[in-house]
Design a protein around this motif. Structure first.
Motif, PDB file in Angstrom:
ATOM      1  N   TRP A 153       0.078  -8.113  41.931  1.00  0.00           N
ATOM      2  CA  TRP A 153       0.962  -7.225  42.695  1.00  0.00           C
ATOM      3  C   TRP A 153       0.511  -7.073  44.145  1.00  0.00           C
ATOM      4  O   TRP A 153       1.326  -7.116  45.060  1.00  0.00           O
ATOM      5  CB  TRP A 153       1.002  -5.842  42.020  1.00  0.00           C
ATOM      6  N   ILE A 154      -0.776  -6.926  44.350  1.00  0.00           N
ATOM      7  CA  ILE A 154      -1.273  -6.681  45.712  1.00  0.00           C
ATOM      8  C   ILE A 154      -1.018  -7.883  46.622  1.00  0.00           C
ATOM      9  O   ILE A 154      -0.712  -7.733  47.807  1.00  0.00           O
ATOM     10  CB  ILE A 154      -2.775  -6.297  45.686  1.00  0.00           C
ATOM     11  N   ILE A 155      -1.093  -9.093  46.059  1.00  0.00           N
ATOM     12  CA  ILE A 155      -0.795 -10.301  46.851  1.00  0.00           C
ATOM     13  C   ILE A 155       0.701 -10.382  47.130  1.00  0.00           C
ATOM     14  O   ILE A 155       1.122 -10.726  48.238  1.00  0.00           O
ATOM     15  CB  ILE A 155      -1.286 -11.573  46.127  1.00  0.00           C
ATOM     16  N   ARG A 156       1.507 -10.059  46.138  1.00  0.00           N
ATOM     17  CA  ARG A 156       2.963 -10.079  46.333  1.00  0.00           C
ATOM     18  C   ARG A 156       3.378  -9.106  47.435  1.00  0.00           C
ATOM     19  O   ARG A 156       4.230  -9.405  48.259  1.00  0.00           O
ATOM     20  CB  ARG A 156       3.688  -9.723  45.022  1.00  0.00           C
ATOM     21  N   LYS A 157       2.764  -7.948  47.427  1.00  0.00           N
ATOM     22  CA  LYS A 157       3.095  -6.934  48.443  1.00  0.00           C
ATOM     23  C   LYS A 157       2.670  -7.413  49.841  1.00  0.00           C
ATOM     24  O   LYS A 157       3.425  -7.282  50.806  1.00  0.00           O
ATOM     25  CB  LYS A 157       2.407  -5.617  48.103  1.00  0.00           C
ATOM     26  N   ALA A 158       1.466  -7.989  49.923  1.00  0.00           N
ATOM     27  CA  ALA A 158       0.978  -8.503  51.213  1.00  0.00           C
ATOM     28  C   ALA A 158       1.862  -9.651  51.707  1.00  0.00           C
ATOM     29  O   ALA A 158       2.163  -9.756  52.907  1.00  0.00           O
ATOM     30  CB  ALA A 158      -0.466  -8.980  51.074  1.00  0.00           C
ATOM     31  N   ALA A 159       2.287 -10.507  50.777  1.00  0.00           N
ATOM     32  CA  ALA A 159       3.154 -11.633  51.149  1.00  0.00           C
ATOM     33  C   ALA A 159       4.485 -11.126  51.686  1.00  0.00           C
ATOM     34  O   ALA A 159       4.979 -11.599  52.716  1.00  0.00           O
ATOM     35  CB  ALA A 159       3.385 -12.537  49.944  1.00  0.00           C
TER      36      ALA A 159
END
Length: 215
Positions: A153-159
Motif C-alpha cells: 500500500w505504501i508504495i502504491r500511495k507514493a506512486a
C-alpha cells in the motif's frame, strides 16, 4: 560529455533491441531482454526522479540477471525458457518462501516482466492519446492495471503521488528522440507489438509452470 550522450534514451534503439529478443522458435534471449530494459531505464531516468522507485529496482534486477549470464552456469541462462527449465529442474526457485533462493533468475525476471506490462500499457495510452491528454491519468491507469497489485500500500500511495508530477505528453515525445509527434506515434506502433509479443511469451511460459505468483 560522451557519457551523457551514451546514456541518452532512444526509442529506436529499444525497438531494435526488443526485435532481437526472439529466436526463430520464439524463445526469449535474456541478454537482449536485459539490454531492452537498460534502454527503458534510460527512458524513465530521462524524466527525472518520478519513476526512480521502479527504475532503481529494475537496475538491481538487471544486474542479478547479468551475473547469472556471466556466471559458471551462464549457458543455462541464454533464454528465459532454458533458465526456467534449469532452475526448476535443480530446485533453485522458491515456490513457497523467499529465504532460500531470493534472487533466483525466475523470481528476478518476474519483477521485470510485471514492470514491462506497466510500461507497455502506459506507452500504448501515450500512442493513442490526444494532445491534451493527462500523462498522470494514463500512467496511473496503466499502473493500477499491472504493477499496483504486486506493490504494498505504501508504495502504491507514493506512486500515485509521484505520477501527478509527470510532465506533459509532448515532453515524453521529446525524450524519445524520434522526431515529430507523428513519427513518435508511428514508431510506438512498431515497438509495442514487439514488446507485447515478448511479454506474452514470457507470461505464457510462467503460467505454464505456475510461476506468476512467486513470493
Amino acid at each position: 560529455m560522451a557519457n551523457s550522450v551514451e546514456e541518452k534514451f532512444s526509442l529506436r534503439e529499444v525497438l531494435d533491441t526488443f526485435s532481437l529478443c526472439l529466436s526463430e522458435n520464439k524463445e526469449v534471449y535474456v541478454q537482449h531482454y536485459v539490454e531492452g530494459w537498460r534502454g527503458l531505464v534510460r527512458f524513465m531516468n530521462s524524466l527525472g526522479s518520478v519513476f526512480s522507485f521502479i527504475s532503481k529496482d529494475a537496475v538491481n534486477k538487471i544486474e542479478i540477471l547479468v551475473n547469472f549470464l556471466n556466471g559458471e552456469n551462464g549457458a543455462h541462462y541464454v533464454t528465459i525458457q532454458s533458465m526456467v527449465k534449469y532452475e526448476l529442474d535443480n530446485e533453485l526457485v522458491d515456490l513457497t518462501r523467499r529465504d532460500k533462493h531470493p534472487e533466483s533468475g525466475c523470481r528476478t525476471l518476474l519483477r521485470l516482466h510485471r514492470a514491462l506490462r506497466w510500461l507497455e500499457l502506459f506507452l500504448e495510452r501515450l500512442r493513442t492519446s490526444s494532445e491534451d491528454s493527462k500523462t498522470s491519468v494514463m500512467c496511473s491507469e496503466a499502473y493500477n492495471e499491472s504493477l499496483a497489485q504486486h506493490h504494498a500500500w505504501i508504495i502504491r500511495k507514493a506512486a500515485g503521488t509521484a505520477f501527478w508530477a509527470l510532465p506533459g505528453r509532448q515532453t515524453f515525445f521529446d525524450v524519445m528522440n524520434v522526431g515529430t509527434p507523428e513519427q513518435v506515434v508511428a514508431m510506438l506502433g512498431n515497438a509495442l507489438p514487439l514488446i507485447s509479443e515478448v511479454y506474452n511469451i514470457t507470461e505464457n511460459l510462467y503460467a505454464q509452470h505456475d510461476l506468476l505468483q512467486l513470493p
